[in-house]
Design a protein around this motif. Structure first.
Motif, PDB file in Angstrom:
ATOM      1  N   HIS A  28       0.966  -1.226  -0.377  1.00  0.00           N
ATOM      2  CA  HIS A  28      -0.243  -0.305  -0.017  1.00  0.00           C
ATOM      3  C   HIS A  28       0.932   1.469  -0.016  1.00  0.00           C
ATOM      4  CE1 HIS A  28      -3.717  -2.056  -0.089  1.00  0.00           C
ATOM      5  NE2 HIS A  28      -3.303  -2.763   0.977  1.00  0.00           N
ATOM      6  N   THR A  29       1.608   0.746   0.876  1.00  0.00           N
ATOM      7  CA  THR A  29       2.663   2.219   0.473  1.00  0.00           C
ATOM      8  C   THR A  29       3.050   2.636  -0.931  1.00  0.00           C
ATOM      9  OG1 THR A  29       3.850   1.862   2.824  1.00  0.00           O
ATOM     10  CG2 THR A  29       5.079   3.205   1.336  1.00  0.00           C
ATOM     11  N   THR A  30       3.893   1.828  -1.734  1.00  0.00           N
ATOM     12  CA  THR A  30       4.185   2.297  -3.212  1.00  0.00           C
ATOM     13  C   THR A  30       3.254   2.590  -3.888  1.00  0.00           C
ATOM     14  OG1 THR A  30       5.839   0.696  -2.959  1.00  0.00           O
ATOM     15  CG2 THR A  30       4.855   1.495  -5.051  1.00  0.00           C
ATOM     16  N   ALA A  31       1.627   2.070  -3.572  1.00  0.00           N
ATOM     17  CA  ALA A  31       0.801   2.274  -4.349  1.00  0.00           C
ATOM     18  C   ALA A  31       0.464   3.272  -4.003  1.00  0.00           C
ATOM     19  CB  ALA A  31      -0.352   1.543  -3.798  1.00  0.00           C
ATOM     20  N   GLU A  32       0.474   4.573  -3.008  1.00  0.00           N
ATOM     21  CA  GLU A  32       0.146   5.755  -2.073  1.00  0.00           C
ATOM     22  C   GLU A  32       0.917   6.993  -3.116  1.00  0.00           C
ATOM     23  OE1 GLU A  32       0.459   5.473   1.737  1.00  0.00           O
ATOM     24  OE2 GLU A  32      -1.942   4.679   1.964  1.00  0.00           O
ATOM     25  N   GLU A  33       2.203   5.792  -3.171  1.00  0.00           N
ATOM     26  CA  GLU A  33       3.304   6.765  -3.743  1.00  0.00           C
ATOM     27  C   GLU A  33       3.431   7.125  -4.778  1.00  0.00           C
ATOM     28  OE1 GLU A  33       7.184   5.846  -0.660  1.00  0.00           O
ATOM     29  OE2 GLU A  33       7.068   5.167  -2.456  1.00  0.00           O
ATOM     30  N   ALA A  34       3.268   5.935  -6.040  1.00  0.00           N
ATOM     31  CA  ALA A  34       2.512   6.505  -7.314  1.00  0.00           C
ATOM     32  C   ALA A  34       1.717   7.090  -7.572  1.00  0.00           C
ATOM     33  CB  ALA A  34       2.171   5.152  -7.707  1.00  0.00           C
ATOM     34  N   ASN A  35       0.504   7.146  -6.646  1.00  0.00           N
ATOM     35  CA  ASN A  35      -0.418   7.896  -7.327  1.00  0.00           C
ATOM     36  C   ASN A  35      -0.004   9.188  -6.456  1.00  0.00           C
ATOM     37  OD1 ASN A  35      -2.501   5.924  -7.365  1.00  0.00           O
ATOM     38  ND2 ASN A  35      -2.819   5.702  -5.446  1.00  0.00           N
ATOM     39  N   CYS A  36       0.780   9.447  -6.068  1.00  0.00           N
ATOM     40  CA  CYS A  36       0.797  11.411  -5.807  1.00  0.00           C
ATOM     41  C   CYS A  36       2.349  11.842  -6.454  1.00  0.00           C
ATOM     42  CB  CYS A  36       1.817  11.234  -4.644  1.00  0.00           C
ATOM     43  SG  CYS A  36       1.192  11.259  -2.662  1.00  0.00           S
ATOM     44  N   LEU A  37       2.520  10.658  -7.318  1.00  0.00           N
ATOM     45  CA  LEU A  37       3.440  11.035  -8.049  1.00  0.00           C
ATOM     46  C   LEU A  37       3.098  11.259  -9.713  1.00  0.00           C
ATOM     47  CD1 LEU A  37       7.081  11.346  -8.454  1.00  0.00           C
ATOM     48  CD2 LEU A  37       7.098   9.009  -9.684  1.00  0.00           C
ATOM     49  N   PHE A  38       2.222  10.675  -9.710  1.00  0.00           N
ATOM     50  CA  PHE A  38       1.056  10.537 -10.910  1.00  0.00           C
ATOM     51  C   PHE A  38      -0.762  11.643 -10.755  1.00  0.00           C
ATOM     52  CE2 PHE A  38       3.590   7.571 -12.264  1.00  0.00           C
ATOM     53  CZ  PHE A  38       3.177   7.321 -14.013  1.00  0.00           C
ATOM     54  N   ARG A  39      -0.304  11.891  -9.493  1.00  0.00           N
ATOM     55  CA  ARG A  39      -1.609  12.553  -9.626  1.00  0.00           C
ATOM     56  C   ARG A  39      -3.063  12.769  -9.078  1.00  0.00           C
ATOM     57  NH1 ARG A  39       2.622  16.420 -11.126  1.00  0.00           N
ATOM     58  NH2 ARG A  39       3.067  17.515  -9.646  1.00  0.00           N
ATOM     59  N   ARG A  40      -3.164  10.875 -10.068  1.00  0.00           N
ATOM     60  CA  ARG A  40      -4.680  10.414  -9.768  1.00  0.00           C
ATOM     61  C   ARG A  40      -3.931   8.819  -9.551  1.00  0.00           C
ATOM     62  NH1 ARG A  40      -4.084   7.819 -15.399  1.00  0.00           N
ATOM     63  NH2 ARG A  40      -1.885   8.544 -16.069  1.00  0.00           N
ATOM     64  N   PRO A  41      -5.196   8.063  -9.289  1.00  0.00           N
ATOM     65  CA  PRO A  41      -5.407   7.017  -8.875  1.00  0.00           C
ATOM     66  C   PRO A  41      -4.951   5.938 -10.082  1.00  0.00           C
ATOM     67  CG  PRO A  41      -7.929   7.564  -8.908  1.00  0.00           C
ATOM     68  CD  PRO A  41      -6.538   8.923  -9.004  1.00  0.00           C
ATOM     69  N   VAL A  42      -3.892   6.088  -9.777  1.00  0.00           N
ATOM     70  CA  VAL A  42      -2.927   4.837 -11.082  1.00  0.00           C
ATOM     71  C   VAL A  42      -3.082   3.472 -10.710  1.00  0.00           C
ATOM     72  CG1 VAL A  42      -1.999   6.757 -12.579  1.00  0.00           C
ATOM     73  CG2 VAL A  42      -0.720   5.632 -10.584  1.00  0.00           C
ATOM     74  N   ALA A  43      -2.532   3.279  -9.367  1.00  0.00           N
ATOM     75  CA  ALA A  43      -2.385   2.051  -9.359  1.00  0.00           C
ATOM     76  C   ALA A  43      -3.193   1.302  -7.946  1.00  0.00           C
ATOM     77  CB  ALA A  43      -0.673   1.905  -7.808  1.00  0.00           C
ATOM     78  N   ASP A  44      -3.409  -0.284  -8.033  1.00  0.00           N
ATOM     79  CA  ASP A  44      -3.321  -1.015  -7.600  1.00  0.00           C
ATOM     80  C   ASP A  44      -2.703  -1.729  -6.231  1.00  0.00           C
ATOM     81  OD1 ASP A  44      -6.771   0.381  -8.131  1.00  0.00           O
ATOM     82  OD2 ASP A  44      -7.021  -2.016  -9.042  1.00  0.00           O
ATOM     83  N   VAL A  45      -3.249  -2.330  -5.556  1.00  0.00           N
ATOM     84  CA  VAL A  45      -2.082  -3.531  -4.696  1.00  0.00           C
ATOM     85  C   VAL A  45      -2.774  -4.885  -4.869  1.00  0.00           C
ATOM     86  CG1 VAL A  45      -1.718  -4.500  -2.518  1.00  0.00           C
ATOM     87  CG2 VAL A  45      -1.782  -1.776  -2.979  1.00  0.00           C
TER      88      VAL A  45
END
Length: 375
Positions: A159-176
């Motif tokens: 979940h940490t990596t997913a949240e970091e990816a979403n912040c980086l792309f500024r949208r919900p791009v990642a699932d776990v």
């Protein structure tokens, strides 16, 4: 389970069959999806590597017309060749197995809409690594946003990596999706024998894996437990250097390097504990394999896998990266106490089975394909 009417073709691109965690998981997923009745195509840059025989015969294997040897630019070359192949031989979905293969996601994303598959790209290593400079991190972030901008979904392992990816792309791009590192039918975990002081490690014999630090730490363990042994499974360029180090430490009769093995489970069954000594690491699937065998794990703080078990101190002990003294103290502390219940450790990693992860990927692909049809 998806119904037969939902069956669709799946493509996977790997560089070759040289042992690596991401490639091993990709092969396992290919075999699983094929067994479920999905047509699977693996496009590889070369057929070389220890893991070639792990690919099931039912999986279609396509090798680049001219073998692509690993180099700084080889992944870009492989990505272009793979995109060219899938443009002529379309599949409905493609799985990109980890950071090293990210250029594939970019190349596939540029295919014309009529033949472009839905693209799932795995984030196999932490986005923010300890010790990476601010400038290097900025370059990494720019590269990640560029290469993965056309992926339909990013798959994080925690979940940490997913949240970091979403912040980086500024949208919900990642699932776990938990890493499907374990076979569906594993033998039952059994307790180690009383008086068993055998320590196991596994991985490529390279500087990144920190086996030099482990051997140095083991020299301290021997002073407390003279009957202890250290077995390291894996092949690589540091094989002779590690043997020489063991000799200098007076451990030539206590340290064994097995070379590459297709299955470490027999070695885990004979071990008291498993140690991951890496200086840097992806998710560290071998931690899951060790726990599934009911073995305690000591790992450096090199992998997000450690976060998933931080609440279970009897299962996983985390020490600083690069600290051989901390490794030694942790091994001695674990060996001092009776082994915990092996089956309880194995239960902790049940969500990481191929049945769970393989189905989660299929459901995600199916959802993406359904959205594509609606649009």
């Amino acid at each position: 389970m998806l119904k037969n009417k939902d069956v669709f073709s799946i493509g996977i691109v790997i560089h070759d069959f040289v042992f690596g965690g991401s490639e091993r998981i990709a092969i396992r997923l290919a075999n699983y999806w094929s067994l479920q009745g999905y047509p699977v195509v693996v496009f590889a840059g070369a057929e070389a590597g220890e893991m070639r025989d792990l690919l099931a015969p039912a999986v279609k294997l396509v090798i680049a017309p001219k073998a692509i040897c690993r180099s700084r630019s080889s992944m870009t070359e492989l990505a272009k060749k793979a995109a060219k192949y899938f443009q002529k031989n379309p599949v409905k979905a493609c799985f990109v197995p980890g950071n090293y293969h990210w250029p594939v996601a970019y190349a596939l994303g540029k295919l014309p809409s009529g033949v472009r598959p839905v693209i799932l790209t795995q984030i196999s290593s932490p986005i923010y690594k300890p010790g990476r400079s601010a400038w290097a991190q900025k370059i990494f972030n720019m590269r990640m946003r560029f290469l993965l901008r056309k992926s339909d979904k990013l798959v994080a392992l925690d979940h940490t990596t997913a949240e970091e990816a979403n912040c980086l792309f500024r949208r919900p791009v990642a699932d776990v999706i938990p890493l499907p590192a374990l076979c569906g039918s594993l033998p039952a975990a059994r307790m180690p024998d009383v008086g068993n002081f055998n320590i196991l490690a596994a991985g490529r014999l390279t500087h990144a894996k920190g086996f030099d630090l482990l051997i140095e730490a083991f020299a301290s363990v021997i002073k407390h437990y003279p009957a202890a042994t250290l077995t390291i499974c894996g092949a690589g360029q540091d094989h002779q250097a590690l043997l020489d180090l063991a000799t200098r430490e007076g451990l030539e009769d206590k340290v064994r390097l097995t070379g590459y093995v297709t299955d470490i489970r027999p070695y885990l069954d004979d071990a008291r504990l498993f140690v991951l000594s890496s200086r840097r690491e992806g998710y560290g699937a071998v931690i899951l394999e060790a726990l599934a065998a009911g073995r305690q794990v000591i790992t450096t703080d090199c992998t997000p896998a450690a976060r998933d078990f931080v609440g279970c101190s009897e299962a996983v002990h985390v020490v600083p990266v690069g600290d051989s003294g901390a490794l030694a103290r942790a091994m001695i502390a674990v060996l001092e106490k009776p082994a915990p219940d092996s089956q309880r450790l194995a239960e902790a990693v049940r969500p990481f089975s191929i049945d769970c992860g393989g189905q989660a990927y299929l459901l995600l692909m199916s959802d993406l394909l359904a959205k594509t049809k609606r649009h």
